[in-house]
Design an enzyme around this catalytic site. Structure first.
Site, PDB file in Angstrom:
ATOM      1  N   CYS A  53      -0.422   3.845   2.207  1.00 35.96           N
ATOM      2  CA  CYS A  53      -0.222   3.709   3.642  1.00 35.96           C
ATOM      3  C   CYS A  53       1.416   4.013   4.146  1.00 35.96           C
ATOM      4  CB  CYS A  53      -0.538   2.429   4.013  1.00 35.96           C
ATOM      5  SG  CYS A  53      -2.070   1.896   3.409  1.00 35.96           S
ATOM      6  N   ASP A  54       2.182   3.521   3.077  1.00 39.72           N
ATOM      7  CA  ASP A  54       3.486   3.314   3.715  1.00 39.72           C
ATOM      8  C   ASP A  54       4.433   4.368   2.896  1.00 39.72           C
ATOM      9  OD1 ASP A  54       2.608   1.795   5.510  1.00 39.72           O
ATOM     10  OD2 ASP A  54       2.907  -0.268   4.045  1.00 39.72           O
ATOM     11  N   CYS A  89       0.897  -1.117   0.125  1.00 34.62           N
ATOM     12  CA  CYS A  89       0.003  -0.210   0.062  1.00 34.62           C
ATOM     13  C   CYS A  89       0.748   1.382  -0.060  1.00 34.62           C
ATOM     14  CB  CYS A  89      -0.931   0.128   1.321  1.00 34.62           C
ATOM     15  SG  CYS A  89      -1.943   1.361   1.299  1.00 34.62           S
TER      16      CYS A  89
END
Length: 318
Positions: free
Chosen positions: A135-136, A132
């Site tokens: 997300c990261d 992701c």
């Protein structure tokens, strides 16, 4: 017999459980062998509202579970093998346990990211391997990144990651890409993106602090190459966890459950879907939690006019 059963314990399922429990509906939540959903594979979560310093993914999910339990939600661990949605009450079969019946059902079984299934991959998720970018990506500011994939999602993630990374290399096992021409052009025009085509990943290389390289096979020469990197983003798609439904609900071509626009209602009355099992676009913890709230409210309103038992009387009789 239960008033409502929730399948899945990611952000969507646990949010639904919190709302249902606060409404005194005593939901039964069935969690699989890996409770907590994909957030349990994430280290620090910095974009979930209410945590200015961030919070570890497993801790966030543990807190949601405690909150649901505090209001009276019950939990049962087990693998759901089959459901019968042909009539109410619905029947749920859990491996190694008695059959469960429910007046209403909320599906929040999520979607699983497809992995490369190569050595070093799974054990380094959260240590440099991610599925992701949203997300990261922030954690790789100024670092070198490899994105594996050849579709639109891979192109989109590569472009997004150039906001943070010093360099992004796109690795794909074929020479031709599956992505749309416009997405390919955007990547080719981005000076931070380089290409590693016709190369098949064979191993994730890591040290004490995490990922250090990706070993690939050059499909043209047959030789192996080592690409140094600080992070590897696997972008080869997701698979909704709907196989156990046996085709009883209407889904799209990819298998994601279809819901009535603006609601969480599925093609079967009394069955609701929330989270990534019905969302192939956003796939974020906060959007999953929001849809879990919607499912709980939709379910509560449904049962107000379609209850099968007088639960007050049933409780009084034991």
């Amino acid at each position: 017999m239960h008033k409502v059963v929730v399948l899945g314990t990611g952000p969507a399922g646990l949010t639904a459980a919190i709302y249902l429990a606060r409404a005194e509906m005593k939901p039964l939540v069935i969690e699989g062998t890996e409770p907590g959903g994909q957030l349990t594979l994430t280290t620090e979560v910095e974009n979930f509202p209410g945590f200015p310093e961030g919070i570890m993914g497993p801790e966030l999910m543990a807190n949601m579970r405690k909150q649901a339990e505090r209001f009276g939600a019950e939990f049962q661990t087990g693998w759901v093998t089959e459901v019968d949605l042909s009539k109410r009450p619905f029947t749920i079969k859990v491996e190694g346990a008695a059959e469960i019946q429910a007046e209403a059902l909320i599906l929040s079984t999520g979607a699983s990211a497809k992995l490369l299934e190569i050595p070093g991959e799974k054990e380094n998720i959260g240590r440099g391997v991610s599925t992701c970018a949203t997300c990261d990506g922030f954690f790789f500011r100024g670092k070198k990144i490899i994105v594996v994939g050849g579709g639109d999602s891979a192109m989109e993630e590569a472009n997004f990651l150039t906001k943070f990374a010093s360099e992004v290399k796109l690795v794909h096992r074929r020479t031709e890409l599956r992505a749309s021409k416009i997405m390919q052009e955007r990547c080719r025009e981005n000076p931070k993106i380089s290409w590693g085509l016709n190369r098949a990943p064979v191993e994730v290389v890591a040290g004490e602090k995490g990922v250090t390289a990706l070993k690939v096979k050059n499909n043209e020469t047959g030789t192996e190459e080592v690409m140094e990197t600080d992070g590897i983003f696997v972008a080869i798609g997701h698979r909704p966890n709907t196989a156990f439904l046996g085709g009883q609900l209407e889904t799209d071509e990819q298998g994601y459950i279809k819901v009535t626009p603006g609601s969480t209602m599925t093609s079967v009355e009394g069955v609701f879907a929330c989270g990534d099992v019905q969302d192939h676009k956003y796939r974020q913890a906060i959007t999953a939690a929001g849809s879990g709230c919607m499912a709980a409210l939709d379910c509560e309103r449904f049962l107000e006019g379609n209850a099968m038992l007088d639960w007050g009387l049933a409780t009084a009789k034991g």
